[in-house]
Design an enzyme around this catalytic site. Structure first.
Site, mmCIF file in Angstrom:
data_model
loop_
_atom_site.group_PDB
_atom_site.id
_atom_site.type_symbol
_atom_site.label_atom_id
_atom_site.label_comp_id
_atom_site.label_asym_id
_atom_site.label_seq_id
_atom_site.Cartn_x
_atom_site.Cartn_y
_atom_site.Cartn_z
ATOM 1 N N LYS A 1 0.833 -1.208 0.000
ATOM 2 C CA LYS A 1 0.000 0.000 0.000
ATOM 3 C C LYS A 1 0.866 1.257 0.000
ATOM 4 C CE LYS A 1 -2.137 -1.079 3.846
ATOM 5 N NZ LYS A 1 -1.611 -2.406 4.249
ATOM 6 N N ARG B 1 11.840 -6.092 5.167
ATOM 7 C CA ARG B 1 11.767 -4.672 5.566
ATOM 8 C C ARG B 1 12.264 -4.501 7.001
ATOM 9 N NH1 ARG B 1 6.127 -1.519 5.319
ATOM 10 N NH2 ARG B 1 5.705 -2.648 7.224
ATOM 11 N N ARG C 1 11.502 -0.512 12.267
ATOM 12 C CA ARG C 1 10.131 -0.508 12.804
ATOM 13 C C ARG C 1 9.954 -1.659 13.776
ATOM 14 N NH1 ARG C 1 5.737 0.519 8.088
ATOM 15 N NH2 ARG C 1 4.518 -0.740 9.543
ATOM 16 N N ARG D 1 -9.438 0.961 8.550
ATOM 17 C CA ARG D 1 -9.038 -0.394 8.920
ATOM 18 C C ARG D 1 -10.088 -1.100 9.762
ATOM 19 N NH1 ARG D 1 -3.208 0.493 8.195
ATOM 20 N NH2 ARG D 1 -2.068 -1.453 8.377
ATOM 21 N N ARG E 1 -0.289 -9.403 13.135
ATOM 22 C CA ARG E 1 -0.829 -8.305 12.299
ATOM 23 C C ARG E 1 -1.685 -8.872 11.165
ATOM 24 N NH1 ARG E 1 4.276 -5.005 10.727
ATOM 25 N NH2 ARG E 1 2.822 -3.854 9.421
HETATM 26 P P1 B4P Z 1 4.599 -1.486 2.158
HETATM 27 O O1 B4P Z 1 4.192 -0.807 0.899
HETATM 28 O O2 B4P Z 1 5.376 -0.665 3.107
HETATM 29 O O3 B4P Z 1 3.375 -2.140 2.947
HETATM 30 P P2 B4P Z 1 2.062 -1.586 3.580
HETATM 31 O O4 B4P Z 1 0.990 -2.441 3.007
HETATM 32 O O5 B4P Z 1 1.917 -0.101 3.402
HETATM 33 O O6 B4P Z 1 2.357 -1.856 5.135
HETATM 34 P P3 B4P Z 1 1.694 -1.786 6.561
HETATM 35 O O7 B4P Z 1 0.278 -2.290 6.515
HETATM 36 O O8 B4P Z 1 2.667 -2.499 7.393
HETATM 37 O O9 B4P Z 1 1.744 -0.338 7.096
HETATM 38 P P4 B4P Z 1 0.900 0.775 7.858
HETATM 39 O O10 B4P Z 1 1.876 1.862 7.961
HETATM 40 O O11 B4P Z 1 -0.376 1.057 7.119
HETATM 41 O O12 B4P Z 1 5.402 -2.785 1.731
HETATM 42 C C1 B4P Z 1 6.003 -3.647 2.659
HETATM 43 C C2 B4P Z 1 7.390 -4.053 2.182
HETATM 44 O O13 B4P Z 1 7.286 -4.790 0.949
HETATM 45 C C3 B4P Z 1 8.330 -2.869 1.899
HETATM 46 O O14 B4P Z 1 9.592 -3.182 2.383
HETATM 47 C C4 B4P Z 1 8.341 -2.768 0.369
HETATM 48 O O15 B4P Z 1 9.572 -2.268 -0.114
HETATM 49 C C5 B4P Z 1 8.128 -4.216 -0.062
HETATM 50 N N1 B4P Z 1 7.396 -4.340 -1.311
HETATM 51 C C6 B4P Z 1 6.322 -3.592 -1.702
HETATM 52 N N2 B4P Z 1 5.886 -4.012 -2.923
HETATM 53 C C7 B4P Z 1 6.696 -5.078 -3.280
HETATM 54 C C8 B4P Z 1 6.747 -5.944 -4.424
HETATM 55 N N3 B4P Z 1 5.880 -5.810 -5.437
HETATM 56 N N4 B4P Z 1 7.674 -6.912 -4.438
HETATM 57 C C9 B4P Z 1 8.559 -7.062 -3.408
HETATM 58 N N5 B4P Z 1 8.573 -6.253 -2.308
HETATM 59 C C10 B4P Z 1 7.643 -5.279 -2.257
HETATM 60 O O16 B4P Z 1 0.484 0.225 9.334
HETATM 61 C C11 B4P Z 1 1.358 0.050 10.419
HETATM 62 C C12 B4P Z 1 0.621 -0.050 11.750
HETATM 63 O O17 B4P Z 1 0.024 1.232 12.084
HETATM 64 C C13 B4P Z 1 -0.577 -1.013 11.851
HETATM 65 O O18 B4P Z 1 -0.186 -2.348 12.142
HETATM 66 C C14 B4P Z 1 -1.409 -0.384 13.008
HETATM 67 O O19 B4P Z 1 -0.885 -0.725 14.281
HETATM 68 C C15 B4P Z 1 -1.209 1.098 12.802
HETATM 69 N N6 B4P Z 1 -2.293 1.700 11.990
HETATM 70 C C16 B4P Z 1 -2.136 2.283 10.758
HETATM 71 N N7 B4P Z 1 -3.319 2.726 10.291
HETATM 72 C C17 B4P Z 1 -4.250 2.423 11.231
HETATM 73 C C18 B4P Z 1 -5.662 2.602 11.308
HETATM 74 N N8 B4P Z 1 -6.353 3.171 10.325
HETATM 75 N N9 B4P Z 1 -6.301 2.164 12.422
HETATM 76 C C19 B4P Z 1 -5.642 1.582 13.426
HETATM 77 N N10 B4P Z 1 -4.309 1.370 13.414
HETATM 78 C C20 B4P Z 1 -3.600 1.776 12.324
#
Ligand code: B4P
Length: 192
Positions: A14, A128, A134, A89, A146
């Site tokens: 995302k 990551r 993190r 979420r 998670r």
């Molecule tokens: P990302 O792109 O970083 O993944 P994400 O889906 O955004 O991550 P996440 O769900 O952990 O984050 P958030 O900050 O929302 O990709 C992950 C990794 O994969 C990276 O290293 C990237 O380089 C790699 N990658 C990406 N695409 C790839 C591909 N095609 N091939 C290979 N590698 C690839 O949430 C973090 C925390 O914040 C939650 O657990 C929760 O505690 C809190 N939180 C956030 N929003 C919230 C909400 N609305 N309500 C309640 N809690 C919340």
């Protein structure tokens, strides 16, 4: 306004895809994960409260997240649209977002779900975790919980928007640019 939700499990890409999408479509990026990490870095009361949940891989309480989104919204009155990344979420967050958008006489145009195998998700997050610093990426037990939280608390949000006919599933496996092209072709169809 054109408003998109980028949806998917932790590690589905995302954040990665949002950075590219906001640059291309000139949308305001609203990542609750990024906003929460900024609050933690600033050691604000909100950040200190959020950290307790994030460190364990749990969701931050709805009222904290919704209040934060509300104030971020007010800073972008002239936006041509928002890209919501990692928000909503929970169904309570989705309902609160609908109300906020209704006040602006707008709504959600499309919810794009990144579909990625669970093994691939864990592989990406473990990788990551080696460089991100993190705490929620550091431990495989937290990474697995998670994914469980996603299934229990976040997946119902997809059903909520599905009833409104707004959901599109996108293959999130493969290279970053290839996935980006898939997302763009869907967005271009909706923007026409
Ligand atoms: P990302 O792109 O970083 O993944 P994400 O889906 O955004 O991550 P996440 O769900 O952990 O984050 P958030 O900050 O929302 O990709 C992950 C990794 O994969 C990276 O290293 C990237 O380089 C790699 N990658 C990406 N695409 C790839 C591909 N095609 N091939 C290979 N590698 C690839 O949430 C973090 C925390 O914040 C939650 O657990 C929760 O505690 C809190 N939180 C956030 N929003 C919230 C909400 N609305 N309500 C309640 N809690 C919340």
């Amino acid at each position: 306004m054109f408003n998109l939700i980028l949806f998917g499990p932790p590690g589905s890409g995302k954040g990665t895809q949002s950075d590219k999408l906001v640059a291309k479509y000139e949308l305001v990026h609203l990542s609750t994960g990024n906003l929460l990490r900024e609050e933690i870095a600033a050691k604000s009361p909100l950040g200190l409260q959020a950290m307790k949940f994030m460190d364990k891989g749990q969701l931050v309480p709805d009222e904290v997240v919704i209040g934060m989104v509300d104030s971020h919204f007010d800073k972008h009155k002239e936006a041509r649209g928002f890209l919501f990344d990692g928000f909503p979420r929970t169904v309570a967050q989705a309902k609160a977002l609908d109300q906020l958008l209704e006040l602006k006489k707008t709504g959600i145009n499309n919810v794009l779900i990144l579909d990625v195998d669970e093994e691939e998700l864990l592989k990406r997050l473990i990788l990551r975790g080696k460089t991100s610093g993190r705490s929620d990426d550091a431990d495989e037990g937290i990474l697995r919980s998670r994914q469980d939280v996603y299934k229990k608390e976040t997946l119902p949000v997809a059903a909520y928007y599905s009833k409104a006919g707004k959901v599109t599933s996108i293959d999130g496996m493969g290279g970053i640019n290839e996935i980006f092209d898939r997302l763009c072709s869907q967005i271009d169809k909706k923007m026409k």
